[in-house]
Motif scaffolding. Sequence first.
Motif, mmCIF file in Angstrom:
data_model
loop_
_atom_site.group_PDB
_atom_site.id
_atom_site.type_symbol
_atom_site.label_atom_id
_atom_site.label_comp_id
_atom_site.label_asym_id
_atom_site.label_seq_id
_atom_site.Cartn_x
_atom_site.Cartn_y
_atom_site.Cartn_z
ATOM 1 N N ALA A 111 70.471 24.020 53.606
ATOM 2 C CA ALA A 111 70.175 25.350 53.078
ATOM 3 C C ALA A 111 68.820 25.230 52.395
ATOM 4 C CB ALA A 111 71.238 25.802 52.091
ATOM 5 N N CYS A 112 67.820 25.895 52.939
ATOM 6 C CA CYS A 112 66.491 25.673 52.390
ATOM 7 C C CYS A 112 65.635 26.923 52.492
ATOM 8 C CB CYS A 112 65.798 24.510 53.098
ATOM 9 S SG CYS A 112 65.519 24.742 54.861
ATOM 10 N N GLY A 113 64.584 26.962 51.660
ATOM 11 C CA GLY A 113 63.629 28.054 51.707
ATOM 12 C C GLY A 113 64.289 29.409 51.571
ATOM 13 N N GLY A 114 64.114 30.240 52.592
ATOM 14 C CA GLY A 114 64.632 31.599 52.571
ATOM 15 C C GLY A 114 66.133 31.706 52.466
ATOM 16 N N ALA A 115 66.855 30.603 52.648
ATOM 17 C CA ALA A 115 68.311 30.624 52.443
ATOM 18 C C ALA A 115 68.642 31.053 51.023
ATOM 19 C CB ALA A 115 68.914 29.244 52.714
ATOM 20 N N PHE A 116 67.723 30.805 50.086
ATOM 21 C CA PHE A 116 67.994 31.120 48.686
ATOM 22 C C PHE A 116 68.027 32.617 48.412
ATOM 23 C CE2 PHE A 116 66.033 26.749 48.056
ATOM 24 C CZ PHE A 116 67.269 26.132 47.951
ATOM 25 N N TYR A 117 67.486 33.418 49.318
ATOM 26 C CA TYR A 117 67.625 34.868 49.167
ATOM 27 C C TYR A 117 69.097 35.264 49.272
ATOM 28 C CZ TYR A 117 62.569 35.540 49.836
ATOM 29 O OH TYR A 117 61.200 35.530 49.701
ATOM 30 N N SER A 144 56.238 29.011 46.285
ATOM 31 C CA SER A 144 57.657 29.359 46.185
ATOM 32 C C SER A 144 57.801 30.280 44.985
ATOM 33 C CB SER A 144 58.521 28.108 46.007
ATOM 34 O OG SER A 144 59.880 28.478 45.866
ATOM 35 N N ALA A 145 57.898 31.573 45.234
ATOM 36 C CA ALA A 145 57.953 32.547 44.143
ATOM 37 C C ALA A 145 59.292 33.271 44.124
ATOM 38 C CB ALA A 145 56.803 33.546 44.272
ATOM 39 N N PHE A 146 59.574 34.000 45.174
ATOM 40 C CA PHE A 146 60.843 34.734 45.223
ATOM 41 C C PHE A 146 62.025 33.769 45.131
ATOM 42 C CE2 PHE A 146 57.803 37.404 47.554
ATOM 43 C CZ PHE A 146 57.957 38.609 46.874
ATOM 44 N N GLU A 147 61.944 32.650 45.847
ATOM 45 C CA GLU A 147 63.048 31.690 45.863
ATOM 46 C C GLU A 147 63.290 31.075 44.492
ATOM 47 O OE1 GLU A 147 61.205 32.081 49.882
ATOM 48 O OE2 GLU A 147 60.423 31.684 47.863
#
Length: 261
Positions: A111-117, A144-147
Amino acid sequence: MSAGGIRVERDGESGVAVVTLDRAEKHNAITLEMARTLGEVWRGFRYEDGVRAVVVTGAGGRAFCTGVDRADAGRVPQPSSPYAIDDPLLAIGPKANDLWKPVVAAVEGMACGGAFYLLGEAEFVIAGRDATFFDPHTTYGMVSAFETVLMAQRMPYGEVARMALMGSAERVSARRAYETGLVGEVTEPGGALAAARTAAAVVASYPTEAVQGTVRALWAAKEAARTAALSHAPHLVALGNLPPERQAELFTGRGGGFRLR
């Protein structure tokens, strides 16, 4: 139902729906079509009284999600202003689509990057013991801002900072994710989905107004800080990201993707 790389299964008896990222051959990387479909699915659940809790997971067992499909990300036109950015994953989560029914994430593999959305907008996360979590943005010259904003709502500052700044060199184990608060339960490999279904069924059996009110109250506790932090994200990304061609060079030079371990 299966459409746009997203599979949805409903259990009328338990009141639980399972939303599956169904692109196992690409480690469940999210295309623009999948992003649109996810938004439609979450918004649709608002009108389905028979769905009282939701599980979100990834197909195949090797990855929950590896973020946005890079080929699709390059097709998103961006405004010239450094204070605005069109992020294709910003609206893929349930809360972004005004869904206040409880969501449980079941994670196997990466689970990486955009998965955190998605993980950042779930009520809690259940992971198989072999699951790993990481944020590769800095490795490829990306902010990495939104995440990090989403993860900072769930994990201690130092743990989020280490994961984000170490990039693809840092793989957080399911056990460590449990110790730092990202994961609420660790199962044997392959057991996350069953455990998530069980937990969701328990929640779905309770009066839905009370459950949704509790979810809304929990989110209200951190909403102001989250909104303020996210307001800075677009220009940080716009100013801090390397040009797409340099990102691609780094991505290719470091193996062209994520290696499963």
